[in-house]
Design an enzyme around this catalytic site. Structure first.
Site: not given
Ligand SMILES: *Cc1c(COP(=O)(O)O)cnc(C)c1O
Length: 461
Positions: A112
């Protein structure tokens, strides 16, 4: 470059307006009117360039005149300068033709950060020009919230409120949200699950009086600017392995369909991606949608990969928009059916989805087994989300190099990793004091009025 809503009833916006708005006023999501193509020669020329340079070239055509080229380069330098690895998104090899793309070297140790660090920079720059002040409200299953608070803490023209499901995030995730001391970032623990938190945020965006009154902006994965920032690492990884002269495949652990949708955009821009594989945990609505053609919610089952404990996958709406021939009225009708529990995907749309995506799911036991076996075979410690990806990817290996996205650092989920492989992953040095910092959080019921009152009161001070 203009942006249009997936439900066809909201005004067209520029890039910066779409970034500031998040959810469209008709309840839809913004998408570019058309996807700019990148010529094979331009893709080939990305090879060997620093990550920031690749980001500049991949993203620029989407930005319109939001920033000058020099401004945008400055924002990219600020966004990625704090990452703990010079490659930003390094590739490591797990097995013959299977690679792991480590997306966890940012300040909060999850992918993120790639989008959030940049959005923080871009919003700050855009607000400095207009002199405005905004309120960001977001829902998180753990990682978005910490990444947002890290990206926005201390910025003068933004207040940030993050709703997370009480008791359903890991201790490291919680502490990353509750320990920043800056007065403009606020953690809210709500009594409910992630879908409740996300639904309340959507309610706030659909309450026009509140939305305009607090100048609401969103940074959840529905925000187009986030998707765009994630397109970049598909390019950087693919060219490292020989694209565009050689195809590559990707497997993406996903819940909200944000990260894999970025891969779909990369392919539409011209990156030669063979397979795009959706990997879900036991909350497998996306896997069922591709395999059975039924998009039906069925209650969240808490798992050891909590950032993917999602049933209503917001970004899926964007690909449905394409699958239904960009017919906003059709998408609007489907989303109405979804509120009643789900819908059957039409034959034509399902064929398109199956052409674009493969899918698989990983049970809790398989997740633990994969953490254990990957460490035993390669020495690489996987977080549970990345393990979901590695397990599903292994079912799709072939002649084309497979790149699995490692979405978080294992130390973000130490209990799950320790239970699987017997040793506790340690936090990188720069976070070693996380457990000694003071926490600050407000617990609130899953109730729109209570949440709105809290936000209004805090921003008044
Ligand atoms: C947010 C997140 C995901 C999933 O991301 P999407 O936006 O649903 O594709 C997977 N793994 C981690 C560690 C995350 O923080």
């Amino acid at each position: 470059m203009r942006y249009i809503s997936t439900r066809g009833q909201a005004p067209e916006l520029s890039f910066s307006e779409a970034m500031m708005t998040g959810l469209a006023r008709d309840g839809g999501l913004y998408v570019p009117q058309e996807i700019p193509a990148m010529a094979a020669a331009d893709i080939a020329a990305l090879a060997g360039q620093p990550y920031e340079e690749i980001a500049f070239r991949v993203m620029l055509p989407f930005l319109g005149d939001t920033f000058t080229e020099a401004e945008f380069r400055g924002l990219l330098a600020n966004a990625y300068g704090g990452f703990g690895h010079p490659a930003r998104a390094p590739l490591v090899q797990l097995a013959p033709n299977h690679f792991l793309l480590e997306l966890f070297h940012g300040p909060t140790l999850a992918f993120k950060d790639f989008a959030m660090q940049l959005i923080g920079q871009m919003m700050q720059a855009a607000l400095a020009k207009s002199g405005e002040r905004i309120t960001i409200v977001g829902a998180t299953s753990g990682d978005t919230g910490s990444a947002a608070m890290e990206a926005f803490r201390g910025l003068s023209n933004v207040d940030v409120f993050i709703l997370y499901p009480h008791g359903r995030v890991s201790e490291v995730q919680r502490r990353q949200m509750t320990t920043p001391s800056e007065a403009n970032v606020h953690a809210i623990a709500i009594d409910g699950d992630f879908d409740d938190a996300q639904a309340r945020v959507k309610d706030m965006f659909n309450d026009m009086e509140f939305r305009d009154g607090v100048r609401l902006a969103g940074v959840n994965s529905i925000n187009w600017a986030r998707v765009l920032a994630q397109v970049v690492y598909y390019f950087s990884a693919a060219v490292s392995l020989g694209a565009p002269h050689r195809k590559v495949s990707f497997t993406v652990p996903t819940g909200n369909f944000g990260d894999i949708f970025a891969g779909y955009i990369a392919r539409k821009m011209g990156l030669p991606i063979e397979k795009l594989v959706i990997a879900t945990n036991q909350n497998d609505i996306l896997d069922r949608a591709i395999k059975l053609g039924e998009y039906r919610t069925d209650g969240v089952k808490p798992s050891i990969s909590p950032s993917m404990d999602i049933q209503v996958s917001s970004n899926f709406e964007r690909v449905l928009f394409d699958a239904y021939g960009r017919d906003g009225a059709a998408v609007s009708a489907l989303m109405g059916e979804l509120r009643e529990g789900g819908f059957t995907i039409s034959q034509g749309a399902l064929e398109m989805l199956r052409e674009q995506f493969a899918s698989g799911r990983c049970s809790e036991e398989e997740t633990r087994d994969t953490i254990r076996s990957c460490f035993a075979e390669t020495g690489e410690v996987l977080c549970p989300h990345s393990a979901v990806g590695v397990k599903v990817a292994a079912e799709h290996l072939g002649a084309t190099p497979m790149i699995t996205l490692a979405t978080a650092h294992p130390a973000k989920f130490p209990d799950a990793v320790e239970a699987a492989m017997g040793t506790r992953p340690i936090l990188p040095d720069r976070m070693a004091d996380l457990f000694d910092r003071d926490e600050r959080v407000t617990r609130l019921p899953n109730d729109l009025a209570a949440l709105q009152a809290h936000i209004r009161e805090r921003i008044a001070n």
